[in-house]
Design an enzyme around this catalytic site. Structure first.
Site, PDB file in Angstrom:
ATOM      1  N   ASP A  63      41.810  51.949  41.257  1.00 28.37           N
ATOM      2  CA  ASP A  63      41.340  51.231  40.077  1.00 28.37           C
ATOM      3  C   ASP A  63      39.831  51.384  39.903  1.00 28.37           C
ATOM      4  O   ASP A  63      39.260  50.948  38.895  1.00 28.37           O
ATOM      5  CB  ASP A  63      41.753  49.764  40.106  1.00 28.37           C
ATOM      6  CG  ASP A  63      41.236  49.003  41.315  1.00 28.37           C
ATOM      7  OD1 ASP A  63      40.574  49.616  42.172  1.00 28.37           O
ATOM      8  OD2 ASP A  63      41.514  47.790  41.397  1.00 28.37           O
ATOM      9  N   SER A  64      39.192  52.055  40.854  1.00 29.06           N
ATOM     10  CA  SER A  64      37.788  52.455  40.689  1.00 29.06           C
ATOM     11  C   SER A  64      37.600  53.356  39.480  1.00 29.06           C
ATOM     12  O   SER A  64      36.473  53.568  39.034  1.00 29.06           O
ATOM     13  CB  SER A  64      37.293  53.165  41.952  1.00 29.06           C
ATOM     14  OG  SER A  64      38.210  54.161  42.376  1.00 29.06           O
ATOM     15  N   ASP A 102      46.803  52.321  42.783  1.00 29.45           N
ATOM     16  CA  ASP A 102      46.356  50.933  42.872  1.00 29.45           C
ATOM     17  C   ASP A 102      47.069  50.075  41.839  1.00 29.45           C
ATOM     18  O   ASP A 102      47.219  50.470  40.670  1.00 29.45           O
ATOM     19  CB  ASP A 102      44.853  50.843  42.601  1.00 29.45           C
ATOM     20  CG  ASP A 102      44.021  50.856  43.873  1.00 29.45           C
ATOM     21  OD1 ASP A 102      44.569  50.593  44.958  1.00 29.45           O
ATOM     22  OD2 ASP A 102      42.811  51.132  43.765  1.00 29.45           O
ATOM     23  N   LYS A 132      49.178  50.480  46.115  1.00 27.26           N
ATOM     24  CA  LYS A 132      48.233  49.783  46.979  1.00 27.26           C
ATOM     25  C   LYS A 132      47.838  48.473  46.320  1.00 27.26           C
ATOM     26  O   LYS A 132      47.653  48.434  45.100  1.00 27.26           O
ATOM     27  CB  LYS A 132      46.978  50.621  47.243  1.00 27.26           C
ATOM     28  CG  LYS A 132      45.976  49.935  48.177  1.00 27.26           C
ATOM     29  CD  LYS A 132      44.837  50.864  48.562  1.00 27.26           C
ATOM     30  CE  LYS A 132      43.791  50.994  47.479  1.00 27.26           C
ATOM     31  NZ  LYS A 132      43.086  49.711  47.185  1.00 27.26           N
ATOM     32  N   GLU A 134      45.452  44.672  47.027  1.00 33.51           N
ATOM     33  CA  GLU A 134      44.421  44.019  47.817  1.00 33.51           C
ATOM     34  C   GLU A 134      44.880  42.632  48.262  1.00 33.51           C
ATOM     35  O   GLU A 134      45.715  41.998  47.620  1.00 33.51           O
ATOM     36  CB  GLU A 134      43.127  43.893  47.010  1.00 33.51           C
ATOM     37  CG  GLU A 134      42.504  45.219  46.630  1.00 33.51           C
ATOM     38  CD  GLU A 134      41.206  45.060  45.848  1.00 33.51           C
ATOM     39  OE1 GLU A 134      40.700  43.915  45.750  1.00 33.51           O
ATOM     40  OE2 GLU A 134      40.687  46.070  45.345  1.00 33.51           O
ATOM     41  N   GLU A 201      37.957  48.151  54.166  1.00 38.99           N
ATOM     42  CA  GLU A 201      36.745  48.548  53.442  1.00 38.99           C
ATOM     43  C   GLU A 201      35.572  47.637  53.767  1.00 38.99           C
ATOM     44  O   GLU A 201      35.705  46.411  53.831  1.00 38.99           O
ATOM     45  CB  GLU A 201      36.988  48.515  51.933  1.00 38.99           C
ATOM     46  CG  GLU A 201      35.747  48.874  51.116  1.00 38.99           C
ATOM     47  CD  GLU A 201      35.993  49.023  49.636  1.00 38.99           C
ATOM     48  OE1 GLU A 201      35.017  49.305  48.904  1.00 38.99           O
ATOM     49  OE2 GLU A 201      37.149  48.869  49.200  1.00 38.99           O
TER      50      GLU A 201
END
Length: 284
Positions: A63-64, A102, A132, A134, A201
């Site tokens: 999602d970056s 993501d 993925k 978080e 991270e």
């Protein structure tokens, strides 16, 4: 024979040609725990995926892309449609790497059922191998719900960019004992819930080493430790496309400088009428 598509750049930028499917698999990645380090980079487009695919074990459609592709201030406004569009392109442009996508902010936190609906949509529409998400202990139930229903999941603990407002910024995590204990507990909870790998991270190096030794799944570091089971970076950071990058990024090229120099030469040629030349023109 099962096939996927890559871009045949000899004929057209977007002319798909079949190539034998020899992708790595999620179980193959799981078996790399404690073995040969896993190579992972972000990819957002078919062409970048095609270039990086042979050198990577995993490609992450992160999602970056909100910041890298769209110039957004954070990842928080990235949508599931953005992730699906770029994920589909990366799957098309690769044939070797495991492609992971993501889940964007707001698409999985409300309930395991919400997460399943959106993860299933992402996988069905892109052909990716997994998703993925978080979060730590609070997301363990969701990770278990997804994995029990056939959706491979990578967890993400430590510095979690979707929680940037709650964390108060992008600084390294785990500088005090209490936070270290919390992040280690988060990692264990997500691994025990069935995640096949875990991104750690922006944590202090001893904590990253502790997490790597404490969980059974491969740990992929970003600003973590060389002792992790693999590493991931945003490809554009690694290639030197941005002026500012995080401390944990190593620049392997100066693509921004090289692109700027090439565009300068092009602009000089256009203004002097040196381009196009006879070799770029069509005769009668």
């Amino acid at each position: 024979m099962s096939t996927t598509f890559t871009l045949d750049t000899a004929t057209s930028r977007a002319n798909p040609t079949p190539k034998p499917m020899r992708r790595l698999t999620v179980p193959a990645i799981q078996k790399r725990k404690g073995g040969e380090p896993i190579v992972m980079l972000t990819a957002y487009t078919a062409r970048m995926a095609q270039i990086m695919d042979a050198h990577c074990d995993m490609l992450l459609v992160g999602d970056s892309l909100g910041q890298v592709i769209y110039g957004l201030p954070s990842t928080l406004s990235v949508t599931i449609d953005m992730m699906i569009a770029h994920g589909t392109a990366v799957v098309r442009g690769s044939y070797h790497s495991v492609v992971i996508i993501d889940m964007p902010f707001g698409t999985y936190e409300a309930s395991p059922e919400q997460a399943f609906t959106n993860a299933a949509k992402i996988m069905a529409e892109t052909g990716a191998a997994g998703v993925k998400l978080e979060g730590g202990e609070a997301m363990a139930k969701t990770v278990a719900f997804l994995t029990q229903r056939g959706i491979p999941v990578i967890g993400h603990v430590g510095l979690t960019p979707q929680a940037v407002n709650a964390l108060g910024g992008y600084g390294a995590r785990g500088r005090d004992a209490g936070e270290q204990d919390k992040i280690l507990a988060d990692a264990r909870a997500i691994a025990d819930a069935g995640a096949f790998a875990l991104v750690v991270e922006g944590v202090v190096e001893p904590l990253a080493r502790s997490i790597t030794g404490a969980v059974a799944c491969p740990v992929i570091g970003i600003g973590a430790s060389a002792e992790c089971d693999g590493q991931v970076l945003v490809a554009e950071d690694m290639l030197g496309l941005f002026d500012r990058t995080a401390r944990f990024v190593k620049r392997y090229d100066d693509m921004a400088g090289r692109i700027s120099a090439a565009v300068e030469r092009y602009s000089d040629d256009v203004r002097s009428r040196a381009f196009p030349g006879p070799e770029q023109l069509y005769s009668i």
